[in-house]
Design a protein around this motif. Sequence first.
Motif, short mmCIF file in Angstrom:
data_model
loop_
_atom_site.label_atom_id
_atom_site.label_comp_id
_atom_site.label_asym_id
_atom_site.label_seq_id
_atom_site.Cartn_x
_atom_site.Cartn_y
_atom_site.Cartn_z
N HIS A 226 0.84 -1.19 0.00
CA HIS A 226 0.00 0.00 0.00
C HIS A 226 0.88 1.25 0.00
CE1 HIS A 226 -3.90 2.04 1.54
NE2 HIS A 226 -3.41 2.58 0.45
N THR A 227 1.46 1.53 -1.14
CA THR A 227 2.38 2.66 -1.26
C THR A 227 1.62 3.90 -1.74
OG1 THR A 227 2.82 2.10 -3.56
CG2 THR A 227 4.28 1.13 -1.91
N ALA A 228 2.31 5.02 -1.69
CA ALA A 228 1.71 6.28 -2.18
C ALA A 228 1.45 6.17 -3.68
CB ALA A 228 2.65 7.44 -1.88
N GLU A 229 2.34 5.48 -4.37
CA GLU A 229 2.15 5.30 -5.81
C GLU A 229 0.85 4.57 -6.11
OE1 GLU A 229 6.10 3.66 -6.89
OE2 GLU A 229 5.44 4.28 -8.90
N GLN A 278 -5.40 12.38 -1.82
CA GLN A 278 -4.96 13.05 -0.60
C GLN A 278 -3.97 12.17 0.16
OE1 GLN A 278 -8.21 14.08 1.91
NE2 GLN A 278 -7.24 15.98 2.58
N ARG A 279 -4.31 10.89 0.25
CA ARG A 279 -3.40 9.97 0.93
C ARG A 279 -2.09 9.84 0.18
NH1 ARG A 279 -6.21 4.51 1.98
NH2 ARG A 279 -7.91 5.86 1.34
N ALA A 280 -2.19 9.81 -1.15
CA ALA A 280 -0.99 9.67 -1.98
C ALA A 280 -0.06 10.86 -1.80
CB ALA A 280 -1.38 9.54 -3.44
N SER A 281 -0.67 12.04 -1.54
CA SER A 281 0.12 13.27 -1.48
C SER A 281 0.93 13.39 -0.20
CB SER A 281 -0.79 14.49 -1.61
OG SER A 281 -1.67 14.30 -2.68
N TYR A 289 1.92 8.56 -11.66
CA TYR A 289 0.52 8.41 -11.29
C TYR A 289 0.05 9.62 -10.49
CZ TYR A 289 1.96 3.64 -12.42
OH TYR A 289 2.49 2.54 -13.03
N HIS A 290 0.95 10.12 -9.63
CA HIS A 290 0.61 11.32 -8.86
C HIS A 290 0.27 12.48 -9.81
CE1 HIS A 290 2.60 9.35 -5.42
NE2 HIS A 290 1.96 10.22 -4.66
N ILE A 295 -3.62 16.04 -12.53
CA ILE A 295 -4.23 16.66 -13.71
C ILE A 295 -5.71 16.29 -13.79
CG2 ILE A 295 -4.24 16.73 -16.25
CD1 ILE A 295 -1.17 16.21 -16.11
N ALA A 296 -5.97 15.00 -13.60
CA ALA A 296 -7.37 14.54 -13.67
C ALA A 296 -8.21 15.23 -12.59
CB ALA A 296 -7.43 13.03 -13.51
N SER A 297 -7.59 15.48 -11.44
CA SER A 297 -8.36 16.10 -10.36
C SER A 297 -8.68 17.57 -10.70
CB SER A 297 -7.61 15.98 -9.03
OG SER A 297 -7.09 17.21 -8.62
N ILE A 298 -7.76 18.24 -11.38
CA ILE A 298 -8.05 19.62 -11.81
C ILE A 298 -9.24 19.61 -12.77
CG2 ILE A 298 -7.16 21.65 -13.05
CD1 ILE A 298 -4.32 20.72 -12.17
N TYR A 299 -9.21 18.69 -13.72
CA TYR A 299 -10.32 18.59 -14.68
C TYR A 299 -11.64 18.28 -14.00
CZ TYR A 299 -6.82 18.31 -18.44
OH TYR A 299 -5.80 18.57 -19.31
N SER A 300 -11.57 17.42 -12.99
CA SER A 300 -12.81 16.94 -12.38
C SER A 300 -13.41 17.94 -11.41
CB SER A 300 -12.57 15.63 -11.61
OG SER A 300 -12.06 14.66 -12.50
N ASN A 301 -12.58 18.82 -10.87
CA ASN A 301 -13.06 19.67 -9.78
C ASN A 301 -13.27 21.13 -10.16
OD1 ASN A 301 -13.27 17.69 -7.68
ND2 ASN A 301 -11.04 17.57 -7.72
#
Lengths: 413, 113
Positions: A226-229, A278-281, A289-290, A295-301
């Motif tokens: 269970h890594t950040a990646e 958030q956990r990954a960060s 992947y980060h 990028i995907a989070s900017i698009y989604s939010n």
Amino acid sequence: MENRIEHLFRYEYSKIVAALVSKFSAALIDEIEDSVQESLLKGMQIWQYKDLPDNPSGWLYKTSYNKIIDTIRRNKRSTEFDYDIDIPDNQVDADDFITSGIKDQQLKMIFACCHPLLESTEQIMLSLKLLCGFSLKEIGSALLKNDEAVKKAISRAKKKFKNEIGYPEIPNENELNERLDAVLTVIYLLFNEGYKATDGEKLIKKDVCFEAIRLAELLTDHDTFHTAELDALIALMYYNAARFNARIDAEGILATLDKQDRTKWNKGQIELAGSYLQRASKSELISRYHIEAAIASIYSNSKYDEIDWGLVLKMYDLLIQIDSSPVVKLNRIVAMSKVVGPVKADHELDNLKEESAIEFHYLFYTIKADLQSQLGQISEALKNLQKAISLTSNKVEIEFLKRKIIELHSIEK
Amino acid sequence: MAKYMYLFRGGDARRVQESPEQMQAHMELWKKWMGDLASSGKLVDGLPLGKEGKQLKDKGKVVHDGPYAEGKEIVGGYLIVNSESLDEAAELAKECPIFEHDGEVEVREILNM
């Protein structure tokens, strides 16, 4: 049918195959697959008429186990069967299955299917076959390959699997990082295969995406993996999966981000993605992947016209340091055009053409046409859209490009 | 109201090529079909038959293993339904999911003394 048994057969298939491979060796993968297939068939036939037993998984396990024992016993008499396998005396009980460390066996199987001895396409196909329980036909339609090609690739991969894997194991500490990287790559590629927009067989492609997520979530159960990646990869997949239903519009044509019906986005999955990101960060490490998830989070939010393209461009600048492939570079240019305008972006696109064989990619001409149309060079843009059409065989993409041509024609008039 | 028996034949050839997901989907079709029969009071009973069997001939002196018929002729299961007529029973059988797998249904009246 109740929810608890949704995908029951598919999941049991992979669980039982993993359990039996752990018990009897990867060398018997064909026999094991046959046994599980047969017991599912038997289960299907009985449960057509009767309600499922309390523990259908246990019943399927017991039935598969007994079948594989029968097969081994029968084959032991044959000289061609040279596996040294002891037949356990004791019968298994349906309840044994619950307690027999299924999760570990599944994790081991994931590592086995993503073994570095296998080529990338082989890893993907074996994963679909053994971890996701897809038939050859389903694999073919998921990967857009013909049945014959799938059959050949699977049998080649299985040969290596039989000869090299033996008893699947969790990699030891020395190679763990590398092996985990390989697993994440396979999951990432699986997801991307499923996410590619194609006509027909949409269901199976969606299934591939959610199987990729399921495998990734299996890994999160184990602290070592269970890594950040991994968190970042899951975030990325959920962000994209959330937009699945909006990517194709009512007329069946590919809808780009600016044209998507946002009410069709899956809010729950976007939230889930957010919590994974958030956990990954929390980690210092930044993987591809980060960045892609960010990028995907900017698009989604943000609403489309409120997207912070400067930030997106920064992300692409980072991504390019990790992956300098043409597709990443092309996507970076799109972000760039929003920040510095079409003239500079077009110039950058021409530079890119100089340095790589990118001009053979349909995306290159699509972006070129887009920039040209922004610059009012309509007839050049139309030529490039035609060229893009000639470079893809994907019907959804072709329809998308054709619609752009129609739009441009109406501007021209 | 008379009772009728459905004899199901074939479908195995197609079934073995199915993926687990497809098998389950097919099973759910059967469950739905039989559930509908049950809720309309038509369903009496039904069960699948195992693949293996014995055939006895010549006053029981000759015993063969298994039904020797070809796969598509082997009876794989049966169902008993209540129905007003043979025609109605046949009509009900038209919705049977076995046709998805190219199987067949034979409808016969169960005679009552």
